[in-house]
Design a protein around this motif. Structure first.
Motif, short mmCIF file in Angstrom:
data_model
loop_
_atom_site.label_atom_id
_atom_site.label_comp_id
_atom_site.label_asym_id
_atom_site.label_seq_id
_atom_site.Cartn_x
_atom_site.Cartn_y
_atom_site.Cartn_z
N SER A 34 0.84 -1.19 0.00
CA SER A 34 0.00 0.00 0.00
C SER A 34 0.88 1.25 0.00
O SER A 34 1.92 1.27 0.67
CB SER A 34 -0.88 -0.04 1.27
OG SER A 34 -1.77 1.05 1.29
N PRO A 35 0.50 2.27 -0.75
CA PRO A 35 1.26 3.53 -0.69
C PRO A 35 1.16 4.11 0.72
O PRO A 35 0.11 3.99 1.37
CB PRO A 35 0.54 4.44 -1.69
CG PRO A 35 -0.42 3.60 -2.44
CD PRO A 35 -0.69 2.37 -1.63
N VAL A 36 2.22 4.71 1.20
CA VAL A 36 2.21 5.31 2.54
C VAL A 36 1.87 6.80 2.40
O VAL A 36 2.58 7.55 1.73
CB VAL A 36 3.58 5.14 3.23
CG1 VAL A 36 3.63 5.94 4.53
CG2 VAL A 36 3.84 3.67 3.51
N LYS A 37 0.77 7.19 3.04
CA LYS A 37 0.38 8.60 2.98
C LYS A 37 0.97 9.35 4.16
O LYS A 37 1.55 10.41 4.02
CB LYS A 37 -1.14 8.72 2.94
CG LYS A 37 -1.67 8.45 1.52
CD LYS A 37 -3.07 7.88 1.51
CE LYS A 37 -3.36 7.31 0.12
NZ LYS A 37 -4.48 6.38 0.13
N ASN A 38 0.81 8.78 5.36
CA ASN A 38 1.34 9.44 6.56
C ASN A 38 2.22 8.44 7.32
O ASN A 38 1.72 7.58 8.04
CB ASN A 38 0.19 9.96 7.43
CG ASN A 38 0.73 10.84 8.55
OD1 ASN A 38 1.77 10.53 9.15
ND2 ASN A 38 0.02 11.93 8.84
N GLU A 39 3.52 8.58 7.14
CA GLU A 39 4.45 7.60 7.70
C GLU A 39 4.39 7.57 9.23
O GLU A 39 4.47 6.50 9.84
CB GLU A 39 5.87 7.91 7.23
CG GLU A 39 6.84 6.81 7.59
CD GLU A 39 8.27 7.08 7.13
OE1 GLU A 39 8.44 7.71 6.07
OE2 GLU A 39 9.18 6.66 7.85
N ARG A 68 6.93 5.97 -1.57
CA ARG A 68 6.93 5.29 -0.28
C ARG A 68 5.78 4.28 -0.21
O ARG A 68 4.63 4.61 -0.52
CB ARG A 68 6.72 6.32 0.85
CG ARG A 68 7.94 7.13 1.14
CD ARG A 68 7.66 8.18 2.19
NE ARG A 68 8.82 9.01 2.37
CZ ARG A 68 9.81 8.76 3.23
NH1 ARG A 68 9.74 7.71 4.03
NH2 ARG A 68 10.84 9.55 3.32
N ASP A 118 -5.90 1.11 0.34
CA ASP A 118 -5.56 1.43 -1.05
C ASP A 118 -4.37 0.57 -1.46
O ASP A 118 -3.22 0.89 -1.18
CB ASP A 118 -5.21 2.94 -1.10
CG ASP A 118 -4.70 3.35 -2.47
OD1 ASP A 118 -4.96 2.62 -3.44
OD2 ASP A 118 -4.02 4.40 -2.55
#
Lengths: 174, 174
Positions: A9-14, A130, A159
């Motif tokens: 999954s794409p990382v939006k808020n690490e 990321r 996502d």
């Protein structure tokens, strides 16, 4: 047969993701730069067969990884054979002598976390971005898939990215 | 390029040879049972190209070895690429997935001796008999060949076997 069952999954808020991982008891195993060289096969087209074969270097370590074709599932599920090797440069030389040709490179900074049966990787992939990957390696496809989806849900991931890093970096659809 | 330069001779009197080795300061590194599985290539005939590719297990250790075609010389001289691997069974599985097929097995009891730049092996080869091999691994083909022939002479060896163990066991002429 040993399967690699994973979801990406794409990382939006690490930071949020990192806090959740720690909250569930995940333990960081450190950061390493991984460089994967992918090879073509001397007599069949891996993009048709859906297989892959790569040589990974990660710090002083190196390994070979073969992955079989994907099986139909919600997660990415593939046969995986992986083992460490003593000498990256000799392995590369040998593989090229055997007429496997390098077709692409994926470079990433990977922080690995261990949590029960899971390996969780926070990846910063050159030319891709990321991502987080949740993976189990198991002979039990159904149980493994359930486990992976359960943890993804707990971590608030929804996502999913179905392509491999190799495909993303090389803009291949599958 | 790294060459394996070696000479092989049938052993007539093991005790005499062993005494000579000790006299010159060779040190035994112990005995191990080696099992070599040789593979065919998926798209070219190694018996025509003169190459070989094998997986060796020796006790708990395992390694891959690729050897290039022989070069014309008094000794056996071939490019050699060899490195240890962590897991013999996974390596075998992967190699077969990549369509390399096992074409023969050589089993032997090998006692290795170290003497300066030389590796000397006293071998008891299943279905082939007793042999001694003198080997150096070097980029210097001329110097390496001279060294190997010098030691062979000192040890009183003169009856050389030009075939590989694989060829002897499988009754192949070259």
């Amino acid at each position: 047969m040993i399967y690699e069952i994973e979801i990406k999954s794409p990382v939006k808020n690490e930071n949020v993701l990192r806090l959740k991982l720690l909250e569930y008891g995940a333990v960081s195993e450190g950061v390493a730069e991984e460089i994967d060289i992918y090879f073509s096969h001397p007599s069949r087209d891996f993009t048709v067969s859906g297989e892959s074969f790569r040589l990974r270097s990660s710090g002083q370590k190196a390994c070979f990884t073969y992955k079989g074709p994907r099986e139909t599932s919600k997660t990415k599920m593939r046969e995986e054979i992986e083992f460490n090797i003593e000498n990256h440069d000799k392995a590369l030389l040998m593989i090229e002598k055997l007429s496997f040709m390098p077709v692409g490179i994926v470079k990433k900074k990977r922080e690995k976390f261990r949590l029960d049966q899971y390996t969780i990787s926070m990846d910063e992939v050159e030319n891709a971005g990321r991502f987080v990957e949740i993976e189990v390696t198991s002979e039990d496809k159904i149980g493994g898939e359930k486990d992976v989806l359960d943890l993804a849900l707990k971590l608030g991931l929804s996502d999913f990215e179905n392509r491999s890093y190799f495909s993303i970096v090389n803009s291949i659809d599958n």
